[in-house]
Design a protein around this motif. Sequence first.
Motif, PDB file in Angstrom:
ATOM      1  N   UNK A 114      15.752   4.060  11.443  1.00 48.52           N
ATOM      2  CA  UNK A 114      14.673   5.041  11.553  1.00 48.52           C
ATOM      3  C   UNK A 114      13.728   4.953  10.354  1.00 48.52           C
ATOM      4  N   UNK A 115      12.660   5.690  10.424  1.00 41.71           N
ATOM      5  CA  UNK A 115      11.696   5.733   9.320  1.00 41.71           C
ATOM      6  C   UNK A 115      12.281   6.511   8.143  1.00 41.71           C
ATOM      7  N   UNK A 116      13.059   7.551   8.459  1.00 43.54           N
ATOM      8  CA  UNK A 116      13.714   8.330   7.415  1.00 43.54           C
ATOM      9  C   UNK A 116      15.084   8.760   7.907  1.00 43.54           C
ATOM     10  N   UNK A 117      15.958   9.031   6.957  1.00 43.07           N
ATOM     11  CA  UNK A 117      17.345   9.324   7.282  1.00 43.07           C
ATOM     12  C   UNK A 117      17.915  10.266   6.241  1.00 43.07           C
ATOM     13  N   UNK A 118      18.545  11.319   6.707  1.00 41.09           N
ATOM     14  CA  UNK A 118      19.222  12.248   5.800  1.00 41.09           C
ATOM     15  C   UNK A 118      20.698  12.225   6.137  1.00 41.09           C
TER      16      UNK A 118
ATOM     17  N   UNK B 181       0.129  -1.477  -4.726  1.00 36.15           N
ATOM     18  CA  UNK B 181       1.063  -1.994  -5.711  1.00 36.15           C
ATOM     19  C   UNK B 181       1.231  -3.480  -5.420  1.00 36.15           C
ATOM     20  N   UNK B 182       1.070  -4.287  -6.430  1.00 40.03           N
ATOM     21  CA  UNK B 182       1.202  -5.735  -6.267  1.00 40.03           C
ATOM     22  C   UNK B 182       2.485  -6.186  -6.949  1.00 40.03           C
TER      23      UNK B 182
ATOM     24  N   UNK C 205       9.088 -13.724   2.770  1.00 40.28           N
ATOM     25  CA  UNK C 205       9.842 -12.743   3.534  1.00 40.28           C
ATOM     26  C   UNK C 205       8.918 -11.859   4.344  1.00 40.28           C
ATOM     27  N   UNK C 206       9.339 -11.582   5.570  1.00 38.66           N
ATOM     28  CA  UNK C 206       8.660 -10.622   6.429  1.00 38.66           C
ATOM     29  C   UNK C 206       9.466  -9.341   6.350  1.00 38.66           C
ATOM     30  N   UNK C 207       8.853  -8.262   5.883  1.00 35.06           N
ATOM     31  CA  UNK C 207       9.564  -7.017   5.669  1.00 35.06           C
ATOM     32  C   UNK C 207       9.394  -6.056   6.834  1.00 35.06           C
TER      33      UNK C 207
ATOM     34  N   UNK D 109       0.866  -1.175   0.000  1.00 29.81           N
ATOM     35  CA  UNK D 109       0.000   0.000   0.000  1.00 29.81           C
ATOM     36  C   UNK D 109       0.901   1.222   0.000  1.00 29.81           C
ATOM     37  N   UNK D 110       0.477   2.268  -0.677  1.00 25.44           N
ATOM     38  CA  UNK D 110       1.326   3.432  -0.913  1.00 25.44           C
ATOM     39  C   UNK D 110       2.017   3.915   0.363  1.00 25.44           C
ATOM     40  N   UNK D 111       3.346   3.964   0.306  1.00 31.86           N
ATOM     41  CA  UNK D 111       4.128   4.492   1.418  1.00 31.86           C
ATOM     42  C   UNK D 111       4.294   3.545   2.590  1.00 31.86           C
ATOM     43  N   UNK D 112       3.798   2.325   2.437  1.00 32.57           N
ATOM     44  CA  UNK D 112       3.881   1.382   3.548  1.00 32.57           C
ATOM     45  C   UNK D 112       4.805   0.213   3.214  1.00 32.57           C
TER      46      UNK D 112
END
Lengths: 115, 112
Positions: B8-12, A89-90, B100-102, A38-41
């Motif tokens: 982290x969720x985001x990184x710069x 997205x699949x 796979x578990x992401x 799902x978008x962004x996830x």
Amino acid sequence: EPEVTQTPSHQVTQMGQEVILRCVPISNHLYFYWYRQILGQKVEFLVSFYNNEISEKSEIFDDQFSVERPDGSNFTLKIRSTKLEDSAMYFCASGGTARNTGELFFGEGSRLTVL
Amino acid sequence: QQQVKQSPQSLIVQKGGISIINCAYENTAFDYFPWYQQFPGKGPALLIAIRPDVSEKKEGRFTISFNKSAKQFSLHIMDSQPGDSATYFCAALGGSQGNLIFGKGTKLSVKP
């Protein structure tokens, strides 16, 4: 370099309609998968397929979903009656020649938009 | 127990710096830990992977560090480049059939 190919790249459908997403895995691979993002996830596992049958499926993969390998090359995901929340997205993935190493190769995805 | 937690969720990061992304898992049955790189509009692509019998694996500028006792693993990107800007997912092999578990992903931006 061999790759996983997916069609269509984008499909827009009305809620309640049936959708079939198609994949051509890498030719000598034995294990096939569908994932959803799902978008962004995060990328979520839907189903794995080996030796012409489902080997494992997640709780997302309910009775509305089915997979098929109709011939020696294609691997399809069917959603029988699409819901708004199926928009995602699949990704199709394949892996494993002689045994399953866990190394998966992903296609570029099919974006499904349910209106 | 089937989760993989990523931070982290985001990184710069500045160009030339080190990018570090961390993941933790709970299920000790996991036996394969890949990292995937995803550019916008593309599918995830395998970057590097490790099995729990080694503590570190290096491929070019990318290194995985694995701590089995802590059930943690991390990706280090040395000399980070703007072309490394992408979303990175850690994963763990969660079943005998290779599903796979992401983790939730880390969006990396490398500033020139």
